[in-house]
Design a protein around this motif. Structure first.
Motif, short mmCIF file in Angstrom:
data_model
loop_
_atom_site.label_atom_id
_atom_site.label_comp_id
_atom_site.label_asym_id
_atom_site.label_seq_id
_atom_site.Cartn_x
_atom_site.Cartn_y
_atom_site.Cartn_z
N VAL A 186 0.87 -1.17 0.00
CA VAL A 186 0.00 0.00 0.00
C VAL A 186 0.90 1.23 0.00
CG1 VAL A 186 -1.80 1.29 1.19
CG2 VAL A 186 -1.83 -1.21 1.25
N ASP A 187 1.23 1.72 -1.18
CA ASP A 187 1.96 2.97 -1.29
C ASP A 187 0.89 4.06 -1.38
OD1 ASP A 187 4.30 4.59 -1.58
OD2 ASP A 187 3.82 4.79 -3.70
N ALA A 188 0.47 4.52 -0.22
CA ALA A 188 -0.77 5.28 -0.12
C ALA A 188 -0.68 6.67 -0.72
CB ALA A 188 -1.17 5.38 1.35
N PRO A 189 -1.75 7.12 -1.39
CA PRO A 189 -1.81 8.53 -1.81
C PRO A 189 -1.65 9.42 -0.59
CG PRO A 189 -3.63 7.26 -2.75
CD PRO A 189 -2.97 6.37 -1.73
N CYS A 190 -0.82 10.45 -0.72
CA CYS A 190 -0.49 11.24 0.46
C CYS A 190 -0.30 12.70 0.09
CB CYS A 190 0.78 10.70 1.13
SG CYS A 190 2.28 10.90 0.14
N SER A 191 0.05 13.51 1.08
CA SER A 191 0.23 14.95 0.85
C SER A 191 1.53 15.27 0.12
CB SER A 191 0.18 15.70 2.19
OG SER A 191 1.19 15.22 3.06
N GLY A 192 2.39 14.29 -0.09
CA GLY A 192 3.55 14.46 -0.95
C GLY A 192 4.63 15.38 -0.41
N GLU A 193 4.81 15.40 0.91
CA GLU A 193 5.82 16.29 1.48
C GLU A 193 7.23 15.92 1.03
OE1 GLU A 193 3.17 17.07 5.53
OE2 GLU A 193 4.93 15.76 5.57
N GLY A 194 7.44 14.65 0.68
CA GLY A 194 8.75 14.23 0.21
C GLY A 194 9.02 14.59 -1.24
N MET A 195 8.12 15.29 -1.87
CA MET A 195 8.31 15.70 -3.27
C MET A 195 8.57 17.19 -3.41
SD MET A 195 5.26 13.46 -5.03
CE MET A 195 5.74 13.91 -6.69
N PHE A 196 8.65 17.91 -2.30
CA PHE A 196 8.73 19.37 -2.37
C PHE A 196 9.99 19.86 -3.09
CE2 PHE A 196 5.88 20.21 1.58
CZ PHE A 196 4.76 19.91 0.82
N ARG A 197 11.06 19.06 -3.15
CA ARG A 197 12.28 19.52 -3.81
C ARG A 197 12.21 19.44 -5.34
NH1 ARG A 197 17.79 17.30 -1.12
NH2 ARG A 197 16.85 15.28 -1.54
#
Length: 468
Positions: A186-197
């Motif tokens: 389950v690679d859950a849909p998320c707020s994507g904080e690790g993509m900010f860069r």
């Protein structure tokens, strides 16, 4: 270029990070990290590393087939990895090194039934398929139809033969296939904080808010409950996100464990740079956090869960799969195509939907009434008494499987001409042939005289890098 995340996000993380906060905040002045994962279904990791020697690839500690890519070295070598013929042949996938941790932690075995419940864009599905060595059953599901098509495209390029691609809600799958899978990701849909860069993550930065985080956590809990029903007793589940807050990570898992006494956290193998969990599950060996200041990458969260062997499913057992049926014309077309163009006919039961012909996975499931994009390995389109072979068939074969090939070196201008859809010139026997780069199939051509008609799919003729 420095891409600053929302200040409210940084303020919320400060209490969690403590002394690490300054080092974490400093990562936003650094460029995002590029990673590359080798397709071990097609070649050993060391062989591709040798082919890409100018890049000085360095191994990712938690993924045996993963490497860090030096962007400056790639630029100096003039390599555009997402547009390379080797990428088109499915020899590697461009992926954030942190994201490689999820499938590595699940570690499915050949022959198992494995589900990637939130699969788009398909990077983790390709990783699972490589670990399974094309044996058993892989179901790659994505709720958004357009994104499910991208999953199918990535699995096709990877040469996956044992996968089903579905476009369903987790709850509908749980109602149909309770207790079926040995492993669930389950690679859950998320707020994507690790993509900010990332330069392309403007939407994630602008849309971020505390309310969005809370909404994501509610949706993640619902998905996780459905995933639990899909897992067999004794099976394993990895929950992952590319976000950092407690609400979408440890608190989701803590609530789940309160609701489900038939599950417990199981220890993760661990790797250099992996940090322990925080909040309600602080220090538990079944939780790992990949912070960008500690583990080179954009960041990830992992939780490893196991269902108790004595647990019973709450839903009825799945219906048996109906017998597979293929009409005589399709069977004759397939047999004739293989006899004329392949060294040996691939083994396996055939499945037909309309004019499309597939090879079904050995352990396929009842799919009646579900939205299924690919019920197996797509072989081709039956047109009367003949078969028009699919791109998926070519990418799932090896150089040695074709009776006729046109093998080109990577730097041959004819390779790019083929990928652009141009007709090629090459003497040889008439008929379908595999167009290959460095002995790895790129797609089909059909020769008549010295002219090779191009059958590379039109939708792939303008390529772009795909990252997970």
């Amino acid at each position: 270029m420095t891409l600053l995340p929302p200040q409210a996000f940084l303020d919320a993380l400060a209490p969690l990070l403590g002394a690490e906060w300054d080092a974490f905040a400093a990562t936003y002045a650094q460029p995002p990290v590029m990673g590359l994962r080798v397709n071990t279904l097609k070649l050993p990791a060391s062989a591709l590393r040798q082919r890409l020697a100018p890049l000085n690839l360095e191994p990712v500690p938690w993924c045996q087939s993963g490497f860090y890519v030096n962007a400056d070295a790639a630029a100096r070598a003039g390599l555009r990895l997402g547009k390379s013929p080797l990428h088109a042949a499915g020899l590697y996938y461009l992926q954030d090194p942190s994201a490689m941790a999820a499938a590595a932690a699940l570690a499915p075995q050949p022959g198992e039934r494995v589900l990637d419940l939130c699969a788009a864009p398909g990077g983790k599905s390709t990783h699972l398929a490589a670990q399974m060595k094309n044996q058993g059953l892989l179901v790659a599901n994505e709720m958004v139809s357009g994104r499910a098509a991208i999953v199918a495209e990535n699995l096709e390029r990877w040469g996956v033969r044992h996968a089903i691609v579905t476009n369903e809600t987790p709850n509908r799958l749980a109602a149909r296939w309770p207790g079926v899978f040995d492993c669930v990701l389950v690679d859950a849909p998320c707020s994507g904080e690790g993509m900010f860069r990332r330069l392309l993550a403007d939407g994630a930065r602008v849309q971020w808010s505390a309310a969005q985080v809370s909404g994501c956590a509610l949706r993640q809990s619902d998905i996780l409950q459905a995933a639990a029903e899909l897992l067999r007793p004794g099976g394993r589940l990895v929950y992952s996100t590319c976000t950092f807050n407690l609400e979408e990570n440890e608190r989701v898992i803590a609530r789940f464990l309160q609701d489900r006494s038939d599950f417990e956290l199981a220890a993760l193998p661990g790797a250099p740079g992996w940090a322990p969990g925080l909040g309600p599950l602080a220090g538990h060996p079944g939780i790992a956090r990949l912070w960008p200041q500690q583990a080179v990458g954009e960041g990830h969260f992992l939780a490893h869960l196991q269902r108790h062997p004595a647990a019973s499913s709450r839903a009825p057992m799945p219906r048996p799969r109906r017998a597979l049926r293929v009409d005589r014309a399709a069977q004759r077309a397939w047999d004739a195509f293989c006899a004329a163009n392949l060294v040996m006919k691939p083994s396996g039961a055939l499945l037909q939907t309309g004019t499309y012909l597939y090879q079904a996975p050995e352990t396929a499931l009842d799919m009646e009434g579900l939205r299924v994009l690919r019920p197996g390995w797509w072989l081709g389109d039956v047109r009367g008494e003949r078969l028009e072979p699919s791109h998926a068939l070519a990418l799932g074969l090896t150089h040695a499987d074709f009776q006729r090939t046109l093998n080109l070196p990577p730097d041959d201008p004819a390779v790019l001409a083929y990928l652009h859809g141009e007709t090629l010139t090459a003497d040889g026997a008439a008929g379908w042939l595999g167009v290959c780069v460095d002995s790895f199939p790129l797609g089909w051509g059909k020769r008549g005289g010295a002219v090779v008609k191009n059958h590379y799919p039109k939708g792939l003729r303008v390529q772009s890098a795909v990252r997970d």
